[in-house]
Design an enzyme around this catalytic site. Structure first.
Site, PDB file in Angstrom:
ATOM      1  N   TYR A  98       0.850  -1.204   0.000  1.00  0.00           N
ATOM      2  CA  TYR A  98       0.000   0.000   0.000  1.00  0.00           C
ATOM      3  C   TYR A  98       0.885   1.254   0.000  1.00  0.00           C
ATOM      4  O   TYR A  98       0.508   2.302  -0.511  1.00  0.00           O
ATOM      5  CB  TYR A  98      -0.964  -0.025   1.191  1.00  0.00           C
TER       6      TYR A  98
ATOM      7  N   LYS B 197      -3.189   8.397   2.728  1.00  0.00           N
ATOM      8  CA  LYS B 197      -4.417   8.232   3.519  1.00  0.00           C
ATOM      9  C   LYS B 197      -4.238   8.776   4.942  1.00  0.00           C
ATOM     10  O   LYS B 197      -5.187   9.287   5.537  1.00  0.00           O
ATOM     11  CB  LYS B 197      -4.842   6.756   3.562  1.00  0.00           C
TER      12      LYS B 197
END
Ligand SMILES: NC(=O)c1ccc[n+]([C@@H]2O[C@H](COP(=O)([O-])OP(=O)(O)OC[C@H]3O[C@@H](n4cnc5c(N)ncnc54)[C@H](O)[C@@H]3O)[C@@H](O)[C@H]2O)c1
Length: 274
Positions: free
Chosen positions: A154, A161
Site C-alpha cells: 500500500y 491516507k
C-alpha cells in the site's frame, strides 16, 4: 427515506464496481439527488449511462488536479442546484509502480502525485465549493487501514491516507462552526479499478476475509449504506470521524485462530490447505 430533499455531488464513480457507485445507490434509495462527475472521455462513456440509471440530470467533467475544472463545477452547481447539501470525495491515485515492492523506494514524483490527487484534492474541492454548500452540509471521503498500519504494497498510498485522515480532522475543526461536517469511511478491501493497481491485492482480500470478526469482505452496498447515514442528518452530531466499514478487521490484534483436534490452527492456514 432519510435523504429526501438532500442534493449533492458525488466525485469518483468510474463504473458500477466503484465505491462511489455503492454510495450513489444508497443515497438514491433514501430519496437523495446528486450530480456525478467523470475524469476523462473514456470514463464519460461509463458514467453517463450510470447517471441515467440513477436519474441524475447533471454530469460534469472533473479532473481534481485541474483547479479550473473545480471552479467550473462550482459554477455548474450554482447554476443547476443553487446550493448543495453534500459532497462525496471517492478519489485516489498513485502510479502503479509505487504500489508494489518496497516503500523505501518511493520516488518524489510518485509521492507528489499520490498526495496531490488523493489528499490535496479534498482540501481544494472543499475550498472552492464552500460558496455553494448549504449550512449544515456534509462532506465524506474514503480512506483505508493502510493510513494507520502497514499493509503490504500500500506504500505511498498509506502515507496519503494518513494525510487525508488528518485533513478530515482539520477541515472538520475549521468548518464545524458553520455547521459543515467532514467525515471519512475507512473501507475494507473491495475489488475495484483503483484496487487492481495494488500489488497482491487478491491476497489482501483473502487475509481480510479469514481474519475479520465477521469473516467476510465488505461490499460497496455496505459502504454505501454507512455513507448515506454519515452524509444524512442522522449523523448531525458526528464530525471529524474515521468510521471503519471493514467487517471489524481493524480491531484484530492477531490472526484468527480455531481449535482443531485440540490444536490452535490459524484460520488462514486452514483456508490455504483446504
Ligand atoms: N477498493 C478498496 O479496497 C478501497 C478501500 C478503502 C478505501 N478506498 C478508497 O475509495 C475511493 C474510491 O476508490 P474505488 O476503490 O471505488 O476505486 P475506483 O477506481 O472505482 O474509483 C476511484 C475514482 O477516482 C477517480 N480519479 C482518479 N484520479 C482522479 C482525478 N485526477 N480527478 C478526478 N477523479 C479521479 C477515478 O476516475 C475513479 O472514479 C478511493 O479514495 C480509494 O482509495 C478503496
Amino acid at each position: 427515506m432519510f435523504m429526501q430533499g438532500k442534493r449533492g455531488l458525488i466525485i469518483g464513480v468510474a463504473n458500477n464496481k466503484s465505491i462511489a457507485y455503492g454510495i450513489a445507490e444508497a443515497i438514491k434509495a433514501q430519496g437523495g439527488e446528486f450530480a456525478l462527475t467523470f475524469l476523462n472521455d473514456q470514463l464519460e462513456k461509463r458514467v453517463r449511462p450510470i447517471a441515467e440509471e440513477f436519474g441524475c440530470k447533471f454530469v460534469y467533467k472533473l479532473d481534481v488536479g485541474n483547479p479550473d475544472e473545480i471552479v467550473a463545477v462550482k459554477e455548474a452547481i450554482a447554476r443547476d442546484f443553487g446550493k448543495i447539501d453534500f459532497v462525496v470525495h471517492a478519489v485516489a491515485y498513485a502510479p502503479k509502480e509505487a504500489l508494489d515492492g518496497r516503500f523505501v523506494d518511493t520516488t518524489k514524483e510518485a509521492f507528489n502525485i499520490a498526495l496531490q490527487t488523493s489528499v490535496f484534492s479534498l482540501i481544494e474541492v472543499v475550498q472552492k465549493l464552500l460558496p455553494v454548500l448549504e449550512k449544515n452540509a456534509s462532506i465524506l471521503t474514503l480512506t483505508y487501514l493502510g493510513a494507520v498500519a502497514v499493509v503490504p504494497h500500500y506504500n505511498v498510498m498509506g502515507v496519503a491516507k494518513a494525510a487525508l485522515e488528518a485533513s478530515v480532522r482539520y477541515l472538520a475543526a475549521d468548518l464545524g462552526p458553520q455547521g459543515i461536517r467532514v467525515n471519512a469511511i475507512s473501507a475494507g478491501p473491495i475489488r475495484t479499478l483503483a484496487a487492481s493497481g495494488i500489488g497482491d491485492f487478491k491476497m489482501i482480500m483473502k487475509w481480510n476475509e479469514a481474519n475479520a470478526p465477521l469473516r467476510n469482505n465488505v461490499t460497496i452496498e455496505q459502504v454505501g449504506n454507512a455513507a448515506a447515514y454519515l452524509i444524512s442528518d442522522l449523523a448531525s452530531g458526528v464530525t471529524g470521524e474515521i468510521h471503519y466499514v471493514d467487517a471489524g478487521y481493524n480491531i484484530t490484534g492477531m490472526g484468527a485462530v480455531e481449535e482443531i483436534d485440540g490444536k490452535a490452527v490459524l484460520v488462514w492456514d486452514r483456508i490455504q490447505n483446504s
